[in-house]
Design a protein around this motif. Structure first.
Motif, PDB file in Angstrom:
ATOM      1  N   ILE A 163      31.019  60.469  12.125  1.00  0.00           N
ATOM      2  CA  ILE A 163      31.407  61.285  13.281  1.00  0.00           C
ATOM      3  C   ILE A 163      31.448  60.432  14.555  1.00  0.00           C
ATOM      4  CG2 ILE A 163      30.695  63.200  14.775  1.00  0.00           C
ATOM      5  CD1 ILE A 163      29.556  64.534  12.221  1.00  0.00           C
ATOM      6  N   GLY A 164      30.435  59.578  14.747  1.00  0.00           N
ATOM      7  CA  GLY A 164      30.414  58.722  15.931  1.00  0.00           C
ATOM      8  C   GLY A 164      31.571  57.741  15.961  1.00  0.00           C
ATOM      9  N   SER A 165      31.903  57.168  14.809  1.00  0.00           N
ATOM     10  CA  SER A 165      33.030  56.234  14.743  1.00  0.00           C
ATOM     11  C   SER A 165      34.350  56.932  15.064  1.00  0.00           C
ATOM     12  CB  SER A 165      33.116  55.604  13.349  1.00  0.00           C
ATOM     13  OG  SER A 165      31.977  54.860  13.072  1.00  0.00           O
ATOM     14  N   ILE A 166      34.515  58.126  14.531  1.00  0.00           N
ATOM     15  CA  ILE A 166      35.742  58.881  14.810  1.00  0.00           C
ATOM     16  C   ILE A 166      35.814  59.256  16.293  1.00  0.00           C
ATOM     17  CG2 ILE A 166      36.941  61.057  14.345  1.00  0.00           C
ATOM     18  CD1 ILE A 166      35.922  60.761  11.424  1.00  0.00           C
ATOM     19  N   LEU A 167      34.685  59.642  16.866  1.00  0.00           N
ATOM     20  CA  LEU A 167      34.668  59.929  18.315  1.00  0.00           C
ATOM     21  C   LEU A 167      35.050  58.698  19.127  1.00  0.00           C
ATOM     22  CD1 LEU A 167      31.499  62.173  18.814  1.00  0.00           C
ATOM     23  CD2 LEU A 167      33.884  62.839  19.074  1.00  0.00           C
ATOM     24  N   GLY A 168      34.588  57.524  18.689  1.00  0.00           N
ATOM     25  CA  GLY A 168      34.951  56.291  19.370  1.00  0.00           C
ATOM     26  C   GLY A 168      36.428  55.960  19.224  1.00  0.00           C
TER      27      GLY A 168
END
Length: 113
Positions: free
Chosen positions: A103-108
């Motif tokens: 999720i964090g990578s996709i948000l980035g």
């Protein structure tokens, strides 16, 4: 009045926590794999080592993606995503590390600044 810098704080926090879980899962797998390897033979600790290296690189990518430069955010998000997926090989940091890192990578990656 203080100015606010545009940084992907949510993406940074999620990738960082996901990397910590992946690192802890890798340490657990390395210890467990080392014990199993000691008693029955084989390369049980190798999978744990992959998890440890993956966790460290996800944490590093999370720290480096916390930037105001959008190209750095996107580059380090891709690196975090790749090593989050690689960390899935040893359980993905008790699965929660994989989910948070993903999720964090996709948000980035979708971060616009």
């Amino acid at each position: 009045m203080a100015t606010q810098s545009n940084k992907p704080t949510a993406a940074f926090a999620l990738v960082l926590i996901g990397g910590i879980f992946t690192l802890l899962g890798g340490i657990f797998a390395a210890i467990l794999g080392g014990v199993v390897t000691f008693f029955i033979g084989g390369a049980g600790a190798l999978l744990g080592i992959v998890g440890i290296v993956s966790g460290i690189l996800v944490i590093l990518a999370g720290v480096l993606m916390n930037s105001t430069d959008i190209s750095k955010v996107h580059t380090w998000s891709i690196i975090a995503l790749v090593f989050t997926i690689i960390g899935l090989a040893n359980g993905g940091g008790f699965i929660i590390g994989f989910i948070l890192g993903l999720i964090g990578s996709i948000l980035g990656l979708v971060y616009k600044g």
